[in-house]
Design an enzyme around this catalytic site. Structure first.
Site, PDB file in Angstrom:
ATOM      1  N   THR A  96       0.874  -1.182   0.000  1.00  0.00           N
ATOM      2  CA  THR A  96       0.000   0.000   0.000  1.00  0.00           C
ATOM      3  C   THR A  96       0.905   1.223   0.000  1.00  0.00           C
ATOM      4  OG1 THR A  96      -1.650  -1.185   1.304  1.00  0.00           O
ATOM      5  CG2 THR A  96      -1.848   1.210   1.209  1.00  0.00           C
ATOM      6  N   LYS A 171      -7.945   1.694  -2.929  1.00  0.00           N
ATOM      7  CA  LYS A 171      -7.638   1.300  -1.550  1.00  0.00           C
ATOM      8  C   LYS A 171      -7.753   2.495  -0.602  1.00  0.00           C
ATOM      9  CE  LYS A 171      -5.148  -0.803   1.846  1.00  0.00           C
ATOM     10  NZ  LYS A 171      -5.208  -2.077   2.471  1.00  0.00           N
ATOM     11  N   LYS A 246      -1.663   5.015   8.604  1.00  0.00           N
ATOM     12  CA  LYS A 246      -0.845   5.052   7.383  1.00  0.00           C
ATOM     13  C   LYS A 246      -1.730   5.290   6.151  1.00  0.00           C
ATOM     14  CE  LYS A 246       1.589   2.177   4.120  1.00  0.00           C
ATOM     15  NZ  LYS A 246       2.148   0.903   3.715  1.00  0.00           N
TER      16      LYS A 246
END
Ligand code: NAD
Length: 308
Positions: A96, A171, A246
């Protein structure tokens, strides 16, 4: 002929993903900077490579599962994986990372004569171990088609979201919804408590009304209404707060780069950053309800995110 896979980054996610590829009959050469990660993967049938480049040099497909964009770009960089690989190798980055970093990685791969896909995942370590991850992919249709059999081994669903970076975009947009909605659900429970409404009563109404969402009905931040939610096991993850922090930071970076006035997304990034650096460091992200409750009982604590 057996497809040879180079798997770089054999940590919490990459280790079990690589093991599942081995179980499905793929030849997997793995590399990780941490010896214990590499040896655990070798025990699962991964062949140890002395360097990431050594693994990439003989691979048909190179999968990376790394902490952040800087790790991916540095491994792709001069003298790195792209230079070592045979022309036309497929690079699949499952980490990611920032949308901008992902697009830079795609451009570097293409310039070096390779094909590439960004394919971040949801489903966590449990999904990585069970082979039930969801992949969100960005890149050319033909690259997605080539990767699909591998993604089908490591996951239960793979969605081709669009061009380079589209998987990362999907995402962070999804997780921005999740972060904001978890804060909203948590604030509602704390307000309900202060108004004398029981957690169960709010749950019974909101879960059957327009407040219904995943943060409420699956990952409910208070113990009781949803027995399997992390709140019932003292907020052990689950989806750890630092990972949510994050992902929200990546969303905030993209919001700022796009000039979007998304006050809730930016605020959620701030709240989760503070929670993850403090009491939430080893908690599920739903534990933020305790920080909200603690700040409420003592308004001067609002800026501290205390959970006591
Ligand atoms: P992790 O820290 O456990 O694993 C990353 C691994 O990469 C480490 O073992 C590290 O040693 C290795 N590494 C770093 N630089 C390297 C290099 N130059 N060469 C070789 N190996 C190198 O992290 P993780 O939990 O496995 O997460 C990996 C990625 O997946 C992250 O981008 C994370 O955001 C994403 N992700 C994690 C989860 C989760 O629940 N853990 C869920 C979804 C997505």
């Amino acid at each position: 002929m057996t497809t040879t896979v180079a798997f770089i980054g054999l940590g919490h996610m990459g280790g079990p993903m690589a093991a599942n590829l081995v179980s499905a009959g793929y030849r997997v050469l793995g590399h990780d900077l941490v010896e214990s990660c590499l040896s655990a993967a070798v025990a699962a049938g991964v062949e140890a490579a002395r360097s990431a480049a050594e693994a990439a040099a003989v691979a048909d497909v190179v999968i990376t599962m790394l902490p952040a964009g800087r790790h991916v770009l540095s491994l792709y960089g001069p003298e790195g994986l792209l230079a070592a690989a045979r022309p036309g190798t497929l690079f699949v980055d499952c980490s990611t990372i920032d949308v901008a970093d992902s697009r830079a990685a795609h451009a570097a791969a293409e310039a070096a004569g390779h094909r590439s896909l960004d394919a971040p995942v949801s489903g966590g370590v449990v999904g990585a171990e069970a082979g039930t991850l969801t992949f969100m992919a960005g890149g050319e249709e033909s690259a997605f088609a080539q990767a699909e059999p591998l993604l089908a081994v490591m996951g239960k669903k793979a969605v081709h979201c669009g061009d380079a970076g589209a998987g990362q975009a999907a995402k962070i947009c999804n997780n921005m919804i999740l972060g904001v909605s978890m804060i909203a659900v948590s604030e509602a429970f704390v307000l309900a408590e202060s108004l004398g409404l029981s957690d169960q009563a709010l749950y019974d109404v909101a879960s059957a009304a327009s407040g219904q969402c995943w943060a409420l009905t699956v990952n409910c931040p208070v113990p009781g209404p949803v027995p399997a939610s992390p709140a019932n096991r003292d907020y052990r993850p689950g989806f750890a707060a630092p990972l949510m922090a994050k992902d929200l930071q990546l969303a905030a970076n993209a919001l700022r780069a796009s000039g979007i006035d998304a006050e809730l997304g930016l605020r959620a990034a701030e709240l989760y950053a503070r929670f993850a650096e403090g009491p939430g460091a080893d908690q599920d992200f739903s534990g933020i309800v305790r920080a909200i409750r603690a700040a409420t009982s003592n308004p001067t604590d609002t800026q501290k995110g205390s959970t006591t």
